[in-house]
Scaffold this active site. Structure first.
Site, short mmCIF file in Angstrom:
data_model
loop_
_atom_site.label_atom_id
_atom_site.label_comp_id
_atom_site.label_asym_id
_atom_site.label_seq_id
_atom_site.Cartn_x
_atom_site.Cartn_y
_atom_site.Cartn_z
N ASN A 48 7.07 -72.54 -104.43
CA ASN A 48 6.78 -73.97 -104.56
C ASN A 48 5.37 -74.17 -105.13
O ASN A 48 4.45 -73.41 -104.83
CB ASN A 48 7.00 -74.74 -103.25
CG ASN A 48 6.24 -74.20 -102.06
OD1 ASN A 48 5.88 -73.03 -102.01
ND2 ASN A 48 5.99 -75.05 -101.09
N GLU A 50 2.84 -77.34 -105.53
CA GLU A 50 2.63 -78.76 -105.19
C GLU A 50 1.63 -79.40 -106.15
O GLU A 50 1.08 -78.74 -107.04
CB GLU A 50 2.19 -78.85 -103.73
CG GLU A 50 3.28 -78.36 -102.80
CD GLU A 50 2.97 -78.53 -101.32
OE1 GLU A 50 1.81 -78.82 -100.97
OE2 GLU A 50 3.90 -78.36 -100.51
N CYS A 59 9.88 -77.35 -106.01
CA CYS A 59 10.35 -76.42 -104.98
C CYS A 59 10.48 -74.99 -105.54
O CYS A 59 10.61 -74.79 -106.76
CB CYS A 59 11.73 -76.85 -104.48
SG CYS A 59 11.68 -78.28 -103.40
N GLU A 61 13.05 -73.03 -105.32
CA GLU A 61 14.35 -72.84 -105.97
C GLU A 61 14.30 -73.31 -107.42
O GLU A 61 14.89 -72.70 -108.32
CB GLU A 61 15.45 -73.64 -105.24
CG GLU A 61 15.69 -73.20 -103.81
CD GLU A 61 14.82 -73.93 -102.79
OE1 GLU A 61 13.65 -74.22 -103.11
OE2 GLU A 61 15.30 -74.19 -101.68
N CYS A 92 16.38 -78.22 -100.16
CA CYS A 92 16.38 -79.69 -100.05
C CYS A 92 17.58 -80.25 -100.83
O CYS A 92 18.25 -79.52 -101.58
CB CYS A 92 15.07 -80.26 -100.59
SG CYS A 92 14.95 -80.23 -102.38
N CYS A 95 17.46 -79.65 -104.60
CA CYS A 95 17.69 -78.25 -104.98
C CYS A 95 19.15 -77.84 -104.76
O CYS A 95 19.67 -77.01 -105.50
CB CYS A 95 16.74 -77.31 -104.24
SG CYS A 95 15.07 -77.40 -104.93
N1 THU Z 1 10.27 -76.63 -100.29
C1 THU Z 1 10.80 -75.69 -101.13
O1 THU Z 1 10.12 -75.19 -102.04
N2 THU Z 1 12.09 -75.32 -100.93
C2 THU Z 1 12.86 -75.72 -99.89
O2 THU Z 1 13.98 -75.25 -99.76
C3 THU Z 1 12.35 -76.69 -98.92
C4 THU Z 1 11.01 -77.26 -99.23
C5 THU Z 1 8.87 -76.99 -100.48
C6 THU Z 1 8.57 -78.34 -101.07
C7 THU Z 1 7.17 -78.61 -100.58
O3 THU Z 1 6.26 -77.97 -101.46
C8 THU Z 1 7.12 -77.89 -99.24
O4 THU Z 1 8.19 -76.99 -99.23
C9 THU Z 1 7.23 -78.84 -98.06
O5 THU Z 1 8.31 -79.68 -98.19
#
Ligand code: THU
Length: 138
Positions: A48, A50, A59, A61, A92, A95
């Site tokens: 991920n 941000e 994310c 994925e 999420c 994704c």
């Molecule tokens: N996140 C992912 O990268 N994948 C997931 O399956 C769940 C959430 C990330 C998004 C964000 O950067 C952090 O986790 C918190 O939500």
């Protein structure tokens, strides 16, 4: 589970764990890694990333799927996601739909924590009655 299925998951786990270490998550402080395998046997990983403008974050994925597409591959055989903490780090909603684009209902989604595999679900279980590319075929 067969030995070869176990070692396939273990390779995905290692790749996702390595990717998780590169996560850029200064806002949530929740580092995630993902790794997927295609029919060619190649593994693509992502973490991920941000952003100060929060909704612009991506994310893990999403990163793994982009790496797959860049390599010219178009099918996800299985995918593993790893996150820290007690909860299951399931993909999420967005994704789930991104995985759906390149997967079948039987595609396995493995959810892991630092200690190893926690749960395996099919895409159909995670995203039932989904909308996909076939719906747009006329
Ligand atoms: N996140 C992912 O990268 N994948 C997931 O399956 C769940 C959430 C990330 C998004 C964000 O950067 C952090 O986790 C918190 O939500």
């Amino acid at each position: 589970m067969s030995k070869s299925a176990e070692s396939a998951i273990s390779a995905l786990f290692d790749a996702a764990r390595a990717a998780q270490r590169h996560a850029y998550a200064p806002y949530s402080r929740f580092n995630v890694g993902a790794a997927l395998r295609t029919p060619s046997g190649a593994i693509f990983a992502g973490c991920n990333v941000e952003n100060a403008a929060y909704p612009e974050g991506a994310c893990a994925e999403t990163g793994a799927i982009s790496a797959m597409a860049l390599a010219g591959e178009r099918h996800i055989e299985e995918i593993l996601v790893i996150g820290d903490g007690e909860g299951l780090c399931t993909p999420c909603g967005g994704c789930r739909q991104r995985i759906r684009e390149f997967a079948s209902p039987q595609t396995l989604i493995h959810v892991a924590g630092p200690e190893g595999l926690r749960m395996t679900l099919s895409l159909a279980e995670l995203l039932p009655y989904s909308f996909g590319p076939d719906h747009l075929k006329r």
